[in-house]
Design an enzyme around this catalytic site. Structure first.
Site, PDB file in Angstrom:
ATOM      1  CB  ALA A 166      -0.920  -0.008   1.219  1.00 41.33           C
ATOM      2  N   GLY A 222       2.066   2.778  -2.779  1.00 41.55           N
ATOM      3  CA  GLY A 222       1.861   3.616  -3.968  1.00 41.55           C
ATOM      4  C   GLY A 222       1.159   4.912  -3.604  1.00 41.55           C
ATOM      5  NE  ARG A 264      -3.691   6.346 -12.950  1.00 45.08           N
ATOM      6  CZ  ARG A 264      -4.248   5.212 -13.363  1.00 45.08           C
ATOM      7  NH1 ARG A 264      -5.340   5.244 -14.093  1.00 45.08           N
ATOM      8  NH2 ARG A 264      -3.727   4.053 -13.013  1.00 45.08           N
ATOM      9  CE  LYS A 294      -4.047   3.450  -5.063  1.00 45.88           C
ATOM     10  NZ  LYS A 294      -3.711   3.105  -6.465  1.00 45.88           N
ATOM     11  N   GLY A 335       9.200  -0.031  -6.543  1.00 50.41           N
ATOM     12  CA  GLY A 335       8.539  -1.174  -7.177  1.00 50.41           C
ATOM     13  C   GLY A 335       8.024  -2.203  -6.190  1.00 50.41           C
ATOM     14  N   GLY A 389      -3.297  -3.190  -1.209  1.00 45.82           N
ATOM     15  CA  GLY A 389      -4.179  -2.367  -0.392  1.00 45.82           C
ATOM     16  C   GLY A 389      -5.242  -1.638  -1.185  1.00 45.82           C
ATOM     17  NE  ARG A 404     -28.595  17.933  17.093  1.00 42.54           N
ATOM     18  CZ  ARG A 404     -28.396  19.044  17.809  1.00 42.54           C
ATOM     19  NH1 ARG A 404     -29.389  19.897  17.993  1.00 42.54           N
ATOM     20  NH2 ARG A 404     -27.217  19.285  18.341  1.00 42.54           N
ATOM     21  CE1 TYR A 422     -32.918  20.860  20.073  1.00 40.61           C
ATOM     22  CE2 TYR A 422     -33.199  22.544  21.759  1.00 40.61           C
ATOM     23  CZ  TYR A 422     -32.447  21.528  21.184  1.00 40.61           C
ATOM     24  OH  TYR A 422     -31.242  21.175  21.727  1.00 40.61           O
TER      25      TYR A 422
END
Ligand code: UD1
Ligand code: CA
Length: 452
Positions: free
Chosen positions: A7, A9, A13, A20, A76, A99, A328, A361
């Site tokens: 993972a 890289g 892109r 990523k 690599g 990854g 909420r 409320y």
């Protein structure tokens, strides 16, 4: 076995500051999908090779058993596995995963590992368009000879349609030696993990290949386009699983689950609902169109009408919520509670069969049973600095357009007249009202526009 997840890289892109592999798919980081699948295989060691955004990765991925190997710079896939070597146990097989290939399934990996028990095994697929991938080069007898990368391949090799998915299982004992012999004398100047295949052939190691059950298992994410495509794959699978469990979906293509959705029998979900985090819909719950529900439990038989938003809340059985309700965090409703349109609840508990059906409320409140909260009621729980509690006891009736200035208590069975601004406790079983006296001015004339 050992498992190494590559993972490092950069993911250029993706055009994003987020590493990523941290981009979410079905509400979970890409690499977290891979880690979860890897865990199903019960590896002896699990190692993540990372290169970018180490801090962000370590914050997001909380996994005490995970070993972290930094690869910086990235030379690599072979170079990446070298960084993992010091972390690997002595298990006979080492499995390499990516990854950014999030939907790989354990059943496929088990088959690959079975093929690798006395061999090196490569997960391959036949692609109509193999452009960009490493090709599987076989001899006349069909035995694998080596893998050649697109950029290093001859025209003849580029015509091969069987590609390397990148997922490989290798004999651990040979790995260090093979990695040490890799060279970067190739078109990309990188150390290719794939060159190990040729070395294994030379060493007389059997090479086997296995294929994934489904083509989408080996799809990688390099761009937002691919991420969006895989999101649809993931969502379709979730929808199919829900349908198989007996959930009725108005349209399986219009449902988004970004987390874990657990459903009882006879649940119905209409179109365009989003479920995030952990959501439980108990038996016979109906969720109408366009609801967003996050980290919540909806009790058996409850109906949630369209456009409702529910977060960190619990709805009891037989509730009626919405349309346009907002629950909420800290909302806890007991059985048979009705919360209607444009009602906002926060950090409030309602006991059984109480109702707030219109425009209200209610925050930081404890509401008893069979209470009726009229339209336009507001708990004034905040003075700009501090929050205060409102208590409304059983069977109280709060008239419309009432302000409850907290801290304040409305006693059991009390009635508040419409328009009351309650600043002191309202005693039980009595009418409390604060309202300017009504006057009528006889003969009063409206102002007139000047005549032209
Ligand atoms: C690699 C394979 C190719 C295969 C393809 C499948 C090699 C040399 N080639 O190609 O045969 O068809 O995957 O997608 O292995 N990574 C690192 N460190 C690095 C380089 C890559 O961790 O230095 C990681 C990436 O983050 C990614 C994975 O390894 O998860 C694959 O990298 P990528 O550059 O996409 O692979 P390709 O060169 O396209
Ligand atoms: Ca590359």
């Amino acid at each position: 076995m050992n498992i190494v997840i590559l993972a490092a890289g950069q993911g250029k892109r993706m055009h994003s500051n987020l590493p990523k592999v941290l981009h979410p798919l079905a509400g979970k980081a890409l690499v977290a999908h891979v880690i979860d699948t890897a865990r199903l295989l019960k590896p002896q060691t699990l190692c993540l090779v990372y290169g970018h955004g180490g801090e962000a990765l370590q914050q997001t991925i909380v996994a005490p058993d995970l070993r972290w190997a930094l690869q910086n710079p990235q030379h690599g896939t072979g170079h990446a596995v070298m960084q993992a070597l010091p972390h690997l146990g002595d298990a006979p097989t080492t499995l390499i995963l990516y990854g950014d290939v999030p939907l790989i399934q354990a059943a496929t990996l088990e088959r690959l590992l079975h093929a690798a028990r006395d061999a090196l095994a490569i997960l391959t697929v036949e692609l109509a368009d193999p452009t960009g991938y490493g090709r599987i080069v076989r001899d006349a007898a069909g035995e694998v000879l080596r893998i050649v990368e697109q950029r290093d391949a001859s025209a003849e090799e580029r015509a091969i349609h069987e590609i390397n998915t990148g997922i490989i299982a290798l004999p651990t004992t040979r790995l260090a030696e093979w990695l040490s012999r890799l060279s970067n004398d190739n078109a990309q100047g990188e150390y290719y993990l794939t060159d190990i295949v040729g070395m294994a052939v030379e060493a007389g190691v059997t090479i086997r290949t296995a294929q994934p059950d489904e083509a989408w298992e080996v799809l990688g994410v390099n761009s937002k386009v691919q991420l969006a495509e895989l999101e649809r794959v993931a969502q379709r699978r979730i929808a199919e699983r829900l349908l198989e469990q007996g959930v009725r979906l108005a349209d399986p293509a219009r449902l988004d689950v970004r987390g874990e959705l657990r459903c009882g029998r006879d649940v119905f979900i209409d179109v365009n609902c989003v479920f995030e985090g952990e959501v439980v819909l108990e038996e016979a719950v109906e969720i109408a169109s366009t609801c967003v529900i996050k980290n919540a439990r909806i009790g058996a038989g409850s109906r949630v009408a369209p456009f409702s938003h529910i977060e960190d809340a619990v709805v009891g059985p037989d509730g009626v919520i919405g349309p346009f309700a907002r629950l909420r965090p800290g909302t806890e409703l007991a059985a048979g509670v009705h919360i209607g349109n444009f009602v906002e609840l926060k950090n409030s508990r309602f006991a059984a069969n109480s109702k707030a059906n219109h425009l209200a409320y209610v925050g930081d409140a404890i509401v008893g049973s069979r209470v009726n909260i009229g339209a336009g009621t507001i708990t004034c729980n905040y003075d700009g600095a501090n929050k205060f509690k409102t208590v409304i006891e059983d069977d109280a009736f709060i008239g419309s357009d009432t302000q409850l200035v907290a801290p304040v208590t409305v006693g059991r069975g009390a009635t508040l007249g419409a328009g009351t601004t309650l600043t002191k406790d309202a005693p039980p079983d009595a009418l409390t009202i604060s309202r300017a006296k009504q006057v009528t001015i006889p003969g009063w004339k409206r102002p007139q526009k000047p005549k032209k």
